[in-house]
Design an enzyme around this catalytic site. Structure first.
Site, PDB file in Angstrom:
ATOM      1  N   LYS A 105      -7.790   2.303  -1.477  1.00  0.00           N
ATOM      2  CA  LYS A 105      -7.037   1.378  -2.327  1.00  0.00           C
ATOM      3  C   LYS A 105      -6.514   2.036  -3.606  1.00  0.00           C
ATOM      4  O   LYS A 105      -5.540   1.592  -4.190  1.00  0.00           O
ATOM      5  CB  LYS A 105      -7.894   0.158  -2.677  1.00  0.00           C
ATOM      6  CG  LYS A 105      -8.937   0.391  -3.753  1.00  0.00           C
ATOM      7  CD  LYS A 105      -9.406  -0.953  -4.336  1.00  0.00           C
ATOM      8  CE  LYS A 105     -10.228  -0.840  -5.592  1.00  0.00           C
ATOM      9  NZ  LYS A 105     -11.609  -0.397  -5.421  1.00  0.00           N
TER      10      LYS A 105
ATOM     11  N   HIS B   4     -21.546  -0.257  -6.901  1.00  0.00           N
ATOM     12  CA  HIS B   4     -20.332   0.343  -7.446  1.00  0.00           C
ATOM     13  C   HIS B   4     -20.427   0.164  -8.946  1.00  0.00           C
ATOM     14  O   HIS B   4     -20.369  -0.957  -9.435  1.00  0.00           O
ATOM     15  CB  HIS B   4     -19.119  -0.395  -6.848  1.00  0.00           C
ATOM     16  CG  HIS B   4     -17.807   0.115  -7.353  1.00  0.00           C
ATOM     17  ND1 HIS B   4     -17.543   1.440  -7.577  1.00  0.00           N
ATOM     18  CD2 HIS B   4     -16.655  -0.533  -7.684  1.00  0.00           C
ATOM     19  CE1 HIS B   4     -16.301   1.582  -8.015  1.00  0.00           C
ATOM     20  NE2 HIS B   4     -15.754   0.400  -8.090  1.00  0.00           N
TER      21      HIS B   4
ATOM     22  N   GLU C 156     -18.031   6.545  -2.703  1.00  0.00           N
ATOM     23  CA  GLU C 156     -16.652   6.074  -2.449  1.00  0.00           C
ATOM     24  C   GLU C 156     -15.760   6.411  -3.635  1.00  0.00           C
ATOM     25  O   GLU C 156     -15.235   5.521  -4.298  1.00  0.00           O
ATOM     26  CB  GLU C 156     -16.666   4.554  -2.232  1.00  0.00           C
ATOM     27  CG  GLU C 156     -17.534   4.100  -1.088  1.00  0.00           C
ATOM     28  CD  GLU C 156     -17.917   2.615  -1.204  1.00  0.00           C
ATOM     29  OE1 GLU C 156     -17.558   1.968  -2.199  1.00  0.00           O
ATOM     30  OE2 GLU C 156     -18.583   2.111  -0.293  1.00  0.00           O
TER      31      GLU C 156
END
Ligand SMILES: *Cc1c(COP(=O)(O)O)cnc(C)c1O
Length: 440
Positions: free
Chosen positions: A69, A197, A274
């Site tokens: 993204k 995250h 990530e």
């Protein structure tokens, strides 16, 4: 830039000794009329590779799954796929992109917890097994659409230090995790991983410590409930601009210390992350031109004290390349292509975009020498949450992207391609990821 380009990857090779700066200068001279200039990017793919290799060297125990993204430009994704990165996808379209590039399923996570049932089914029918959930409602959706999934349980982190607070929207709390795990057990679904995250724009390396400690707690909770959770997912939030390199080093050291405490080397745990901005922010430079300029004097009797100010309007916009300011609270700072003279006078200036919208302020206040119509400004470190989120609002097209790479980097990439991405890495082959171990 020479004429030789690579069709497969859409790169231009840099001649020996040439840099991205040279390309920017060359392009400046290409268009002589100031009427038909458009903003454009120059992207150093060598920088993307360098970042990837730096990651593998400094955190070899953590396999990166690039967060698509952040910047889904095909050339970027192809480059990372070619050197064996995994991918964190947020939608069916992103999963399809990975499929078209031949990325093995075991290197794809369907991460966005806000999944549509039809898209979960698509993932299920196409071999993507790793999926993130963070609540009972989302779990029920996944359970009915993809019973063979291998779940990643996303936990909320303390993001009080992050620029943008998202834990309110994502992540299960420690309290609800147990309930959720028991539900998963009853539904006869597998949980293999815990993720967090620390949130985009994390400025405090220490945020990783409570997150890793909480994850460890959930690993134990999983064992009590009867799961074998063996994958730790550190999420994203690793800084991407070159000027925060020291911060990255601090993060690595913090992570390694936390691993020692919570996941010692004999725990058999495998780790992924990530990263998004880390991989691509610094590779992108945006060149814009001044299309309108407005001079204002702060007082009527303008004097030498510098009351004069300038408003510069450029050929890109807030809903274009500068969405990173909205999305990400990014602070952008202009560079001038022309080196100012040592005695050049600076004026308080502001930079605006080209949209018919008062929101379109790019830089509220900065000191710049006097610039003229047609002069160019550069914005570096502008690869993250820019082109991927840019709209064509008002009918202005997105800037063209020029990809370049040096030949030595290209050759290096060919070598990695042939050794690091074996075709036999198929399906749910987490076993090919390195086991967590302390290095250095
Ligand atoms: C956006 C996102 C990332 C990437 O974040 P960066 O700050 O760009 O590294 C990683 N993981 C999740 C779950 C995300 O939502």
């Amino acid at each position: 830039m020479n004429n030789f380009s690579n069709d497969e990857f859409d790169y231009h090779f840099l001649d020996e000794g040439f840099t991205v700066k040279d390309i920017l200068n060359q392009k400046k001279n290409e268009v002589s009329s100031s009427d038909d200039k458009d903003a454009f990017y120059v992207v150093d793919l060598g920088d993307v590779l360098k970042k990837h290799l730096r990651w593998l060297k400094t955190l070899p125990q953590v396999t990166p799954f690039y967060a698509v993204k952040c910047n889904n430009s095909l050339t970027i994704v192809k480059t990372l796929a070619a050197v064996g990165a995994g991918f964190d996808c947020a939608s069916k379209t992103e999963i399809q992109m990975m499929q078209s590039l031949g990325v093995p399923f075991g290197r794809i996570i369907y991460g966005n917890p806000w999944k549509q049932v039809s898209q979960i089914k698509y993932a299920a029918n196409n071999g993507v097994q790793m999926m993130t959930v963070d609540s009972e409602v989302k779990l029920m959706k996944v359970a009915s659409a993809h019973p063979k999934t291998k779940l990643i349980l996303q936990i909320a982190t303390d993001d009080s230090k992050a620029v943008f607070h998202l834990s309110a929207k994502f992540g299960t709390t420690l309290k609800t995790s147990r309930l959720l795990l028991e539900w998963v057990r009853e539904l006869n679904i597998d949980v293999i991983s815990v993720s967090f995250h620390v949130r985009s724009g994390c400025t405090e390396p220490e945020s990783f410590v409570p997150a890793i400690s909480d994850a460890c707690y959930i690993f134990d909770m999983g064992t009590e409930v009867g799961f074998n959770i063996y994958l730790l997912d550190l999420g994203g939030g690793f800084p991407g601009s070159e000027d925060v390199k020291l911060k990255s080093e601090e993060i690595i050291s913090v992570i390694n210390t936390a691993f020692d405490t919570y996941f010692p080397s004999d725990s058999g745990v495998r780790t992924i992350a990530e990263p998004g901005r880390y991989n691509i922010a610094s590779a992108f430079t945006l060149a814009v031109d001044i299309i309108v300029l407005q001079e204002q004097s702060g007082s009527d009797d303008e004097d030498e004290s510098g009351e004069q100010t300038f408003m510069y309007y450029v050929n890109d916009k807030m809903y274009g390349s500068f969405t990173c300011i909205l999305y990400n609270h990014a602070q952008v700072k202009p560079l001038l292509q022309k080196r100012p003279k040592s005695d050049e006078k600076y004026y308080s200036s502001s930079i605006w975009g080209q949209m018919c919208d008062g929101l379109d302020g790019i830089v509220e206040c900065c000191d710049l020498p006097e610039m003229l119509m047609g002069h160019r400004m550069l914005f570096e470190n502008i690869g993250a949450y820019t082109v991927a989120a840019a709209s064509t609002f008002n009918g202005f097209q997105r800037p063209i992207i020029n990809y370049v790479m040096s030949r030595p980097m290209w050759q290096g990439m060919q070598q990695i391609k042939s050794c690091d991405f074996p075709p036999e890495v198929e399906d749910q082959d987490i076993s090919t990821l390195p086991v967590l171990r302390r290095v250095g």
